[in-house]
Design a protein around this motif. Structure first.
Motif, PDB file in Angstrom:
ATOM      1  N   ASP A 150       0.842  -1.447  -0.185  1.00  8.12           N
ATOM      2  CA  ASP A 150      -0.207   0.043   0.101  1.00  8.12           C
ATOM      3  C   ASP A 150       1.213   1.177   0.254  1.00  8.12           C
ATOM      4  O   ASP A 150       0.480   2.155  -0.442  1.00  8.12           O
ATOM      5  CB  ASP A 150      -0.752  -0.333   1.055  1.00  8.12           C
ATOM      6  CG  ASP A 150      -0.601  -0.768   2.423  1.00  8.12           C
ATOM      7  OD1 ASP A 150       0.756  -0.827   2.410  1.00  8.12           O
ATOM      8  OD2 ASP A 150      -1.143  -0.363   3.562  1.00  8.12           O
ATOM      9  N   ARG A 166       1.251   4.836  -8.701  1.00  3.84           N
ATOM     10  CA  ARG A 166      -0.135   5.871  -8.391  1.00  3.84           C
ATOM     11  C   ARG A 166      -1.498   5.211  -8.915  1.00  3.84           C
ATOM     12  O   ARG A 166      -2.138   5.362  -8.226  1.00  3.84           O
ATOM     13  CB  ARG A 166       0.715   7.069  -8.451  1.00  3.84           C
ATOM     14  CG  ARG A 166       0.943   7.550  -7.749  1.00  3.84           C
ATOM     15  CD  ARG A 166       0.788   7.911  -6.324  1.00  3.84           C
ATOM     16  NE  ARG A 166      -0.048   8.075  -6.040  1.00  3.84           N
ATOM     17  CZ  ARG A 166      -0.248   9.550  -5.969  1.00  3.84           C
ATOM     18  NH1 ARG A 166       0.854  10.749  -5.922  1.00  3.84           N
ATOM     19  NH2 ARG A 166      -1.281   9.360  -4.976  1.00  3.84           N
ATOM     20  N   ALA A 167      -1.317   4.855  -9.845  1.00  4.78           N
ATOM     21  CA  ALA A 167      -2.624   4.451 -10.674  1.00  4.78           C
ATOM     22  C   ALA A 167      -3.537   3.303 -10.545  1.00  4.78           C
ATOM     23  O   ALA A 167      -4.355   3.335 -10.431  1.00  4.78           O
ATOM     24  CB  ALA A 167      -2.651   4.615 -12.673  1.00  4.78           C
ATOM     25  N   MET A 168      -2.334   2.522  -9.923  1.00  2.95           N
ATOM     26  CA  MET A 168      -2.811   1.836  -8.889  1.00  2.95           C
ATOM     27  C   MET A 168      -3.435   1.481  -7.497  1.00  2.95           C
ATOM     28  O   MET A 168      -3.708   0.251  -6.510  1.00  2.95           O
ATOM     29  CB  MET A 168      -1.316   0.619  -8.545  1.00  2.95           C
ATOM     30  CG  MET A 168      -0.919  -0.529 -10.597  1.00  2.95           C
ATOM     31  SD  MET A 168       0.128  -1.429 -10.337  1.00  2.95           S
ATOM     32  CE  MET A 168       0.289  -2.858  -9.587  1.00  2.95           C
ATOM     33  N   GLY A 169      -3.034   2.950  -7.043  1.00  8.35           N
ATOM     34  CA  GLY A 169      -3.777   2.907  -5.935  1.00  8.35           C
ATOM     35  C   GLY A 169      -2.796   2.713  -4.676  1.00  8.35           C
ATOM     36  O   GLY A 169      -3.721   3.306  -3.457  1.00  8.35           O
ATOM     37  N   LYS A 170      -1.313   2.575  -4.680  1.00  5.97           N
ATOM     38  CA  LYS A 170      -0.554   2.802  -4.232  1.00  5.97           C
ATOM     39  C   LYS A 170      -0.118   4.398  -3.879  1.00  5.97           C
ATOM     40  O   LYS A 170       0.033   4.593  -4.609  1.00  5.97           O
ATOM     41  CB  LYS A 170       0.945   1.468  -4.377  1.00  5.97           C
ATOM     42  CG  LYS A 170       0.314   0.781  -5.085  1.00  5.97           C
ATOM     43  CD  LYS A 170       1.837  -0.243  -4.818  1.00  5.97           C
ATOM     44  CE  LYS A 170       1.477  -1.640  -5.899  1.00  5.97           C
ATOM     45  NZ  LYS A 170       0.379  -2.659  -5.097  1.00  5.97           N
ATOM     46  N   GLN A 171       0.101   4.288  -2.322  1.00  4.33           N
ATOM     47  CA  GLN A 171       0.700   5.435  -1.752  1.00  4.33           C
ATOM     48  C   GLN A 171       2.678   5.721  -2.172  1.00  4.33           C
ATOM     49  O   GLN A 171       2.877   4.585  -1.752  1.00  4.33           O
ATOM     50  CB  GLN A 171       0.766   5.949  -0.607  1.00  4.33           C
ATOM     51  CG  GLN A 171      -0.538   6.046  -0.122  1.00  4.33           C
ATOM     52  CD  GLN A 171      -0.814   6.744   1.277  1.00  4.33           C
ATOM     53  OE1 GLN A 171      -0.706   6.052   2.215  1.00  4.33           O
ATOM     54  NE2 GLN A 171      -0.700   7.932   1.855  1.00  4.33           N
ATOM     55  N   THR A 188       2.834  10.877  -4.143  1.00  8.54           N
ATOM     56  CA  THR A 188       2.781  11.216  -3.834  1.00  8.54           C
ATOM     57  C   THR A 188       3.676  11.724  -2.416  1.00  8.54           C
ATOM     58  O   THR A 188       2.730  12.849  -1.610  1.00  8.54           O
ATOM     59  CB  THR A 188       2.033  10.113  -1.748  1.00  8.54           C
ATOM     60  OG1 THR A 188       1.735   9.005  -3.148  1.00  8.54           O
ATOM     61  CG2 THR A 188       0.834  10.540  -0.911  1.00  8.54           C
TER      62      THR A 188
END
Length: 243
Positions: A150, A166-171, A188
């Motif tokens: 994450d 980032r597009a995968m939802g990771k910080q 981020t």
């Protein structure tokens, strides 16, 4: 031999380590060019850690220590320059460490892993899969590592993988001495500092954070402010360069 009283000792020693690592097949030749570009920006920032970079390092510690699955992604330059610092940060943060390369060969993966392990890093092993939406080999990562993370710390990153993560939802936390780079603007959180100064600052902050302080740092995270502060520092340096 570089005399330790040489005014450019740290910089010259880093160049020597990278050159040796390139000869050993740990650093890609392209990585030498990337390091030189970073050195130029370090000159502009004054070869020092600014207050905004310290704030970013503390915020990085907060993100790592509160993450469900934090991962430190390491490339050849990072391993060559800061294997010991990566080991210290892993112990302080509890993060997994995964080797991820643009110029990827199994031989380089093995050599970088061996170097990290010599310095006490526990390197995640397994079969890499093409999990990141990229057309090159940085798409390859471990399902239990970057694939599940994450929060990912990506020192000396390239902008397209940063955007893909980032597009995968990771910080994504990055250490990038160039505040104008795609990576710095996409992450981020960007620590605008030199790698071997920034990593110990994150490690120190990990040990001194309680949950309330970590929550405050994360809640006030403003990467645009941090980048603007770094650019302001560079402007001040240029304005007073000949004073």
């Amino acid at each position: 031999m570089i005399p330790e009283d040489h005014p450019r000792y740290r910089s010259l020693a880093a160049r020597e380590r990278l050159a040796d690592a390139a000869r050993e097949g740990i650093v890609a030749l392209e990585g030498l060019t990337a390091h030189g570009r970073g050195e130029a920006f370090d000159y502009l920032i004054g070869e020092r850690t600014t207050e905004s970079a310290l704030l970013a390092a503390r915020t990085a510690a907060a993100l790592l220590t509160t993450a469900h699955c934090p991962v430190i992604s390491v490339n050849g330059n990072t391993a060559a320059l800061a294997a010991g610092e990566i080991a210290d940060l892993q112990k302080a943060s509890g993060a997994l460490v995964e080797v991820n390369l643009f110029h990827r060969t199994e031989t380089r993966i093995h050599r970088i892993t061996a170097l990290l392990e010599e310095h006490g890093v526990n390197v995640l092993a397994g079969r890499a899969e093409r999990l990141v939406p990229l057309s090159h080999d940085r798409a390859l990562c471990l399902p239990d590592g970057i694939g599940s993370a994450d929060v990912v710390l990506v020192p000396l990153e390239d902008g397209d993988r940063c955007a893909a993560l980032r597009a995968m939802g990771k910080q994504v936390i990055t250490i990038d001495i160039n505040p104008l780079s795609r990576t710095a603007r996409t992450a981020t959180l960007t620590i605008v500092d030199e790698l071997t100064r920034a990593l110990p600052n994150i490690t120190t902050a990990c040990a001194g954070l309680d949950s309330a302080a970590a929550a405050d740092l994360i809640g006030s995270l403003d990467n645009t402010y941090l980048l603007r502060a770094a650019i302001t520092e560079i402007q001040k340096r240029l304005e007073h360069a000949l004073d």
